[in-house]
Design a protein around this motif. Sequence first.
Motif, PDB file in Angstrom:
ATOM      1  N   ARG A  78       0.785  -1.102  -0.031  1.00 26.52           N
ATOM      2  CA  ARG A  78      -0.034   0.107   0.232  1.00 26.52           C
ATOM      3  C   ARG A  78       0.708   1.150  -0.143  1.00 26.52           C
ATOM      4  NH1 ARG A  78      -4.286   0.534   3.948  1.00 26.52           N
ATOM      5  NH2 ARG A  78      -5.247   1.911   2.169  1.00 26.52           N
ATOM      6  N   GLY A  79       2.103   1.198   0.239  1.00 27.18           N
ATOM      7  CA  GLY A  79       3.101   2.408   0.338  1.00 27.18           C
ATOM      8  C   GLY A  79       2.573   3.117   1.658  1.00 27.18           C
ATOM      9  N   VAL A  80       2.252   2.712   2.390  1.00 31.48           N
ATOM     10  CA  VAL A  80       2.151   3.740   3.746  1.00 31.48           C
ATOM     11  C   VAL A  80       3.324   3.887   4.623  1.00 31.48           C
ATOM     12  CG1 VAL A  80       0.779   3.621   5.951  1.00 31.48           C
ATOM     13  CG2 VAL A  80      -0.036   2.216   3.992  1.00 31.48           C
ATOM     14  N   PHE A  81       3.858   5.095   4.388  1.00 29.21           N
ATOM     15  CA  PHE A  81       4.973   5.415   4.864  1.00 29.21           C
ATOM     16  C   PHE A  81       4.529   6.807   5.758  1.00 29.21           C
ATOM     17  CE2 PHE A  81       6.538   2.867   1.412  1.00 29.21           C
ATOM     18  CZ  PHE A  81       7.233   2.047   1.896  1.00 29.21           C
ATOM     19  N   PHE A  82       3.764   6.806   6.966  1.00 26.58           N
ATOM     20  CA  PHE A  82       3.434   8.074   7.608  1.00 26.58           C
ATOM     21  C   PHE A  82       4.038   7.901   9.007  1.00 26.58           C
ATOM     22  CE2 PHE A  82      -0.012   7.271   4.425  1.00 26.58           C
ATOM     23  CZ  PHE A  82       0.133   8.233   3.548  1.00 26.58           C
ATOM     24  N   THR A  83       4.010   8.943   9.673  1.00 30.22           N
ATOM     25  CA  THR A  83       4.705   8.955  10.975  1.00 30.22           C
ATOM     26  C   THR A  83       3.671   8.207  12.112  1.00 30.22           C
ATOM     27  OG1 THR A  83       5.329  11.269  10.541  1.00 30.22           O
ATOM     28  CG2 THR A  83       5.325  10.611  12.974  1.00 30.22           C
ATOM     29  N   TRP A  84       2.317   8.205  11.752  1.00 33.13           N
ATOM     30  CA  TRP A  84       1.638   7.083  12.551  1.00 33.13           C
ATOM     31  C   TRP A  84       1.860   5.724  12.470  1.00 33.13           C
ATOM     32  CZ3 TRP A  84      -1.301   3.369  10.906  1.00 33.13           C
ATOM     33  CH2 TRP A  84      -1.787   3.506   9.706  1.00 33.13           C
ATOM     34  N   LEU A  85       2.554   5.299  11.315  1.00 36.60           N
ATOM     35  CA  LEU A  85       2.775   4.058  11.345  1.00 36.60           C
ATOM     36  C   LEU A  85       4.095   3.733  12.022  1.00 36.60           C
ATOM     37  CD1 LEU A  85       2.659   1.227   9.567  1.00 36.60           C
ATOM     38  CD2 LEU A  85       4.348   2.193   8.309  1.00 36.60           C
ATOM     39  N   PHE A  86       4.971   4.572  11.827  1.00 40.99           N
ATOM     40  CA  PHE A  86       6.292   4.417  12.819  1.00 40.99           C
ATOM     41  C   PHE A  86       6.210   4.187  14.057  1.00 40.99           C
ATOM     42  CE2 PHE A  86       7.651   6.502   8.640  1.00 40.99           C
ATOM     43  CZ  PHE A  86       8.104   5.431   7.907  1.00 40.99           C
ATOM     44  N   ASP A 146       2.852  14.706  11.946  1.00 43.31           N
ATOM     45  CA  ASP A 146       3.849  14.968  10.912  1.00 43.31           C
ATOM     46  C   ASP A 146       4.718  16.121  11.688  1.00 43.31           C
ATOM     47  OD1 ASP A 146       3.378  13.200   8.951  1.00 43.31           O
ATOM     48  OD2 ASP A 146       1.877  14.770   8.047  1.00 43.31           O
ATOM     49  N   GLN A 147       4.192  16.636  12.729  1.00 45.72           N
ATOM     50  CA  GLN A 147       5.230  17.782  13.517  1.00 45.72           C
ATOM     51  C   GLN A 147       6.303  16.939  14.330  1.00 45.72           C
ATOM     52  OE1 GLN A 147       2.067  16.921  14.251  1.00 45.72           O
ATOM     53  NE2 GLN A 147       1.512  16.684  16.479  1.00 45.72           N
ATOM     54  N   ILE A 148       6.217  15.623  14.289  1.00 46.73           N
ATOM     55  CA  ILE A 148       7.398  14.841  14.983  1.00 46.73           C
ATOM     56  C   ILE A 148       8.605  14.766  13.664  1.00 46.73           C
ATOM     57  CG2 ILE A 148       8.065  12.748  15.893  1.00 46.73           C
ATOM     58  CD1 ILE A 148       5.302  12.290  16.923  1.00 46.73           C
ATOM     59  N   PRO A 149       9.545  15.210  14.076  1.00 48.13           N
ATOM     60  CA  PRO A 149      10.890  14.994  13.063  1.00 48.13           C
ATOM     61  C   PRO A 149      11.267  13.738  12.683  1.00 48.13           C
ATOM     62  CG  PRO A 149      11.599  16.046  15.159  1.00 48.13           C
ATOM     63  CD  PRO A 149      10.144  15.790  15.149  1.00 48.13           C
ATOM     64  N   LEU A 150      11.390  13.248  11.511  1.00 43.58           N
ATOM     65  CA  LEU A 150      11.783  12.046  11.030  1.00 43.58           C
ATOM     66  C   LEU A 150      12.578  12.166   9.962  1.00 43.58           C
ATOM     67  CD1 LEU A 150       8.726   9.716  11.499  1.00 43.58           C
ATOM     68  CD2 LEU A 150      10.606   9.881  13.116  1.00 43.58           C
ATOM     69  N   PRO A 151      13.648  11.332   9.780  1.00 45.40           N
ATOM     70  CA  PRO A 151      14.497  11.502   8.492  1.00 45.40           C
ATOM     71  C   PRO A 151      13.665  11.368   7.540  1.00 45.40           C
ATOM     72  CG  PRO A 151      15.184   9.534   9.756  1.00 45.40           C
ATOM     73  CD  PRO A 151      13.966  10.170  10.657  1.00 45.40           C
ATOM     74  N   ASP A 152      14.099  11.799   6.316  1.00 45.25           N
ATOM     75  CA  ASP A 152      13.309  11.789   5.207  1.00 45.25           C
ATOM     76  C   ASP A 152      13.444  10.404   4.568  1.00 45.25           C
ATOM     77  OD1 ASP A 152      12.721  14.552   5.031  1.00 45.25           O
ATOM     78  OD2 ASP A 152      14.637  14.915   3.844  1.00 45.25           O
ATOM     79  N   TRP A 153      14.409   9.418   4.645  1.00 39.44           N
ATOM     80  CA  TRP A 153      14.410   8.237   4.181  1.00 39.44           C
ATOM     81  C   TRP A 153      13.502   7.200   4.763  1.00 39.44           C
ATOM     82  CZ3 TRP A 153      15.430   4.551   7.552  1.00 39.44           C
ATOM     83  CH2 TRP A 153      15.943   4.674   8.793  1.00 39.44           C
ATOM     84  N   LEU A 154      12.842   7.764   5.837  1.00 40.38           N
ATOM     85  CA  LEU A 154      11.587   6.858   6.285  1.00 40.38           C
ATOM     86  C   LEU A 154      10.280   6.914   5.499  1.00 40.38           C
ATOM     87  CD1 LEU A 154      12.001   7.079  10.229  1.00 40.38           C
ATOM     88  CD2 LEU A 154      12.272   4.919   8.838  1.00 40.38           C
ATOM     89  N   TYR A 155      10.076   8.018   4.825  1.00 42.74           N
ATOM     90  CA  TYR A 155       8.859   8.220   4.251  1.00 42.74           C
ATOM     91  C   TYR A 155       8.640   7.701   2.649  1.00 42.74           C
ATOM     92  CZ  TYR A 155       7.966  11.493   7.941  1.00 42.74           C
ATOM     93  OH  TYR A 155       7.839  12.178   9.112  1.00 42.74           O
ATOM     94  N   GLU A 156       9.757   7.248   2.170  1.00 41.43           N
ATOM     95  CA  GLU A 156       9.500   6.566   0.679  1.00 41.43           C
ATOM     96  C   GLU A 156      10.780   5.646   0.657  1.00 41.43           C
ATOM     97  OE1 GLU A 156      11.600   9.329  -2.298  1.00 41.43           O
ATOM     98  OE2 GLU A 156       9.890  10.378  -1.193  1.00 41.43           O
TER      99      GLU A 156
END
Length: 169
Positions: A78-86, A146-156
């Motif tokens: 499904r390509g789900v790469f959102f902060t709530w998933l992490f 999304d206000q929680i900062p995560l590295p860009d490589w986690l999103y795709e």
Amino acid sequence: MNGLEAVIPHLKSLHIGMLVIWCAGLFALPLMLARHDPAIGQADYARIRRATHYAYAFVITPAAVIAIASGTGLIFLRGVFFTWLFAKLVFVAAMVGFHVWIGYVLVEVAERKGVHRVPRATMPLLVLMVPITCVLVLVLAKPDLDQIPLPDWLYEPLGNQLPFEVPRR
């Protein structure tokens, strides 16, 4: 609808079904362990010990593995790469830690000589409620984190090659 999209509802059903079995087992095992008392009689003690061992090894652990594997498949299909998933994955890791701890207690009771104090069921069940409730809230509400900062490589996905050769049919 292509072939992979047709698999998603079936994979999601498998994931939810195995998750229900896994969570139910994680709730049942502390209750079963609380019954591990040699004072109840040798036959009853042996039956309870066997039941907890078989439930853990042949039902709950395979359900956990299938739930995690099917959930991982769903993430990529499904390509789900959102902060709530992490955030959800952090609480799934806590559930895995609880699962491992229960396995450790089972081995202590069944395999090691001596008298063992099995933990009362109340505290483990209260501890287990936290990650399961958080997973449910995160999955059902899908809050905007999304206000929680995560590295860009986690999103795709990065599209990098695996460090080994993948067999092809």
